[in-house]
Design a protein around this motif. Structure first.
Motif, mmCIF file in Angstrom:
data_model
loop_
_atom_site.group_PDB
_atom_site.id
_atom_site.type_symbol
_atom_site.label_atom_id
_atom_site.label_comp_id
_atom_site.label_asym_id
_atom_site.label_seq_id
_atom_site.Cartn_x
_atom_site.Cartn_y
_atom_site.Cartn_z
ATOM 1 N N ILE A 286 0.818 -1.210 0.000
ATOM 2 C CA ILE A 286 0.000 0.000 0.000
ATOM 3 C C ILE A 286 0.854 1.264 0.000
ATOM 4 O O ILE A 286 0.453 2.285 -0.568
ATOM 5 N N ARG A 287 2.040 1.217 0.598
ATOM 6 C CA ARG A 287 2.881 2.412 0.587
ATOM 7 C C ARG A 287 3.336 2.750 -0.827
ATOM 8 O O ARG A 287 3.451 3.929 -1.192
ATOM 9 N N ALA A 288 3.597 1.723 -1.644
ATOM 10 C CA ALA A 288 3.976 1.970 -3.025
ATOM 11 C C ALA A 288 2.812 2.570 -3.803
ATOM 12 O O ALA A 288 2.977 3.525 -4.570
ATOM 13 N N MET A 289 1.620 2.019 -3.600
ATOM 14 C CA MET A 289 0.439 2.540 -4.298
ATOM 15 C C MET A 289 0.171 3.989 -3.904
ATOM 16 O O MET A 289 -0.084 4.846 -4.756
ATOM 17 N N THR A 290 0.228 4.255 -2.607
ATOM 18 C CA THR A 290 -0.005 5.614 -2.126
ATOM 19 C C THR A 290 1.070 6.557 -2.648
ATOM 20 O O THR A 290 0.789 7.685 -3.076
ATOM 21 N N GLY A 291 2.315 6.103 -2.636
ATOM 22 C CA GLY A 291 3.418 6.941 -3.099
ATOM 23 C C GLY A 291 3.288 7.323 -4.561
ATOM 24 O O GLY A 291 3.585 8.464 -4.944
ATOM 25 N N ILE A 292 2.855 6.380 -5.389
ATOM 26 C CA ILE A 292 2.638 6.681 -6.806
ATOM 27 C C ILE A 292 1.626 7.807 -6.956
ATOM 28 O O ILE A 292 1.840 8.779 -7.701
ATOM 29 N N CYS A 293 0.500 7.686 -6.252
ATOM 30 C CA CYS A 293 -0.554 8.706 -6.350
ATOM 31 C C CYS A 293 -0.062 10.060 -5.847
ATOM 32 O O CYS A 293 -0.342 11.103 -6.455
ATOM 33 N N GLU A 294 0.661 10.065 -4.745
ATOM 34 C CA GLU A 294 1.135 11.329 -4.186
ATOM 35 C C GLU A 294 2.173 11.985 -5.097
ATOM 36 O O GLU A 294 2.171 13.218 -5.274
ATOM 37 N N MET A 295 3.072 11.186 -5.679
ATOM 38 C CA MET A 295 4.064 11.758 -6.596
ATOM 39 C C MET A 295 3.389 12.303 -7.851
ATOM 40 O O MET A 295 3.775 13.359 -8.382
ATOM 41 N N ALA A 296 2.373 11.584 -8.324
ATOM 42 C CA ALA A 296 1.644 12.059 -9.499
ATOM 43 C C ALA A 296 0.973 13.397 -9.219
ATOM 44 O O ALA A 296 1.044 14.332 -10.026
ATOM 45 N N MET A 297 0.331 13.512 -8.057
ATOM 46 C CA MET A 297 -0.363 14.747 -7.711
ATOM 47 C C MET A 297 0.616 15.888 -7.464
ATOM 48 O O MET A 297 0.262 17.067 -7.598
ATOM 49 N N ALA A 298 1.848 15.558 -7.103
ATOM 50 C CA ALA A 298 2.871 16.590 -6.886
ATOM 51 C C ALA A 298 3.513 17.046 -8.190
ATOM 52 O O ALA A 298 4.336 17.970 -8.178
ATOM 53 N N PHE A 300 5.281 14.997 -10.494
ATOM 54 C CA PHE A 300 6.428 14.248 -11.004
ATOM 55 C C PHE A 300 6.060 13.562 -12.320
ATOM 56 O O PHE A 300 4.906 13.177 -12.526
ATOM 57 N N ASP A 301 7.047 13.394 -13.191
ATOM 58 C CA ASP A 301 6.759 12.752 -14.477
ATOM 59 C C ASP A 301 6.862 11.230 -14.343
ATOM 60 O O ASP A 301 7.218 10.699 -13.277
ATOM 61 N N GLN A 302 6.560 10.537 -15.446
ATOM 62 C CA GLN A 302 6.493 9.078 -15.438
ATOM 63 C C GLN A 302 7.806 8.445 -14.976
ATOM 64 O O GLN A 302 7.805 7.566 -14.099
ATOM 65 N N ASP A 303 8.911 8.881 -15.545
ATOM 66 C CA ASP A 303 10.206 8.277 -15.187
ATOM 67 C C ASP A 303 10.541 8.502 -13.713
ATOM 68 O O ASP A 303 11.091 7.613 -13.048
ATOM 69 N N GLU A 304 10.205 9.677 -13.204
ATOM 70 C CA GLU A 304 10.494 9.981 -11.802
ATOM 71 C C GLU A 304 9.650 9.123 -10.869
ATOM 72 O O GLU A 304 10.128 8.660 -9.826
ATOM 73 N N THR A 332 0.995 9.294 -14.415
ATOM 74 C CA THR A 332 0.942 10.731 -14.177
ATOM 75 C C THR A 332 -0.493 11.238 -14.317
ATOM 76 O O THR A 332 -1.371 10.536 -14.833
ATOM 77 N N THR A 333 -0.704 12.464 -13.863
ATOM 78 C CA THR A 333 -2.037 13.071 -13.983
ATOM 79 C C THR A 333 -2.245 13.659 -15.360
ATOM 80 O O THR A 333 -3.324 14.085 -15.709
#
Length: 333
Positions: A286-298, A300-304, A332-333
């Motif tokens: 779940i931390r990976a799933m949450t982290g993906i969403c949070e980075m996307a909302m911040a 960050f691009d796909q590679d990041e 990404t968003t």
């Protein structure tokens, strides 16, 4: 005005009508000049996401710790939570064994909530000393440890990362975990000159969490210690696997587009399945799933995002093997 039924009658045989033709018929029937496909997709995914959240309602429990307090609802519990609650209510210690991100620490906090008890999270490490756990006596008197406070007051005590404790440290707790008394160096002596043991306070519960079963380091968890069987024997071992219903409910509540949340869940689950099959030492919870969403909302691009939450510096050959089996969707968003 042409009816929707008339327009869509063309699609009596779905195999003979293209998706574009069906969409055009729907546009004409609704009297709208065009449909924003991306917006429509987002709305459908959001509706699906909401439905998933609704379907996880049975993953909540209603408990009443004591007669004098009202019942409390605990949401998003692991499928083994009810059994664990029954076990600790029978006075048993539990050792939760599972991969990172499977919810072990959350389970301990939820047990404390269900029992209406405070919780102490004691994070173990190879550098944890006897004094860290028991406190110590100095010239100015006894220096009480947080563990001693939690022990005598009857907290739910989570010994997190229990399999990192040095093998010479964990045995000091064995007697206490069995007999519910520990000799802390408080300086309080009985008539025979022995330290007066401190009983576990009323309502106290002992929970430990580990990534391994105490057999020492492995390919994935290299900083783990061997735990004496006499120590693990003080616990009932319970395996904690990933619970996808809990993941669904948590991800559904995140502030991110439905497409990103859906892709985050699917890629993490596909990668961890592939990793198990290929015997690659990596987990995605779940931390990976949450982290993906949070980075996307911040922003960050796909590679990041892929580097920050998925590949994370793993060996190039391992990542290549995983991505040969699993396609990484847009995150990404």
């Amino acid at each position: 005005m042409t009816s929707l039924a008339a327009e869509t009658s063309l699609a009596a045989d779905p195999d003979q009508v293209s998706a574009d033709a069906a969409l055009e018929a729907l546009r004409r029937a609704l009297g709208t000049p065009s449909v924003d496909v991306e917006a429509l997709e987002e709305r459908v995914l959001a509706a699906v996401d909401q439905r998933i959240a609704e379907l996880t309602v049975p993953q909540s429990v209603l408990v009443q710790p004591r007669r004098e307090v009202p019942p409390v609802k605990i949401a998003n519990v692991h499928r083994k939570f009810r059994k664990l609650l029954a076990l600790v209510n029978r006075g048993r210690n539990v050792l939760l064994i599972g991969p990172k991100g499977s919810g072990k620490s959350t389970i301990a906090s939820q047990l404390a909530q269900a029992l209406d008890r405070p919780v102490l999270v004691f994070t173990c490490s190879v550098g944890t000393t006897k004094a860290d756990i028991l406190g110590y006596m100095a010239a100015d008197g006894y220096h009480e440890s947080p563990f001693h406070v939690a022990w005598r007051r009857g907290y739910v005590i989570l010994m997190d990362e229990f399999d990192t404790l040095h093998p010479q440290v964990s045995p000091i707790l064995n007697d206490g975990f069995s007999r519910r008394f520990i000799q802390f160096p408080t300086g309080e002596l009985d008539s025979a000159g022995n330290l007066v043991p401190t009983p576990l306070g009323d309502g106290g519960v002992i929970v430990a969490a580990a990534n391994t079963v105490g057999k020492g380091a492995d390919k994935q968890y290299v900083g783990r210690s061997r735990i004496d069987d006499a120590s693990t024997d003080r616990f009932e071992l319970v395996e904690i696997e990933y619970d996808e219903k809990v993941e669904d409910a948590i991800v559904a509540g995140l502030d991110a587009p439905a497409r990103v949340k859906g892709n985050a869940k699917s890629v993490c689950r596909d990668l961890r399945k592939a990793a198990r099959e290929l015997n690659i030492a990596v987990d995605y919870g779940i931390r990976a799933m949450t982290g993906i969403c949070e980075m996307a909302m911040a922003g960050f691009d796909q590679d990041e995002i892929v580097y920050g939450r998925l590949s994370r510096g793993m060996a190039a050959a391992d990542w290549e093997a995983l991505t040969h089996r699993v396609r990484i969707p847009p995150l990404t968003t």
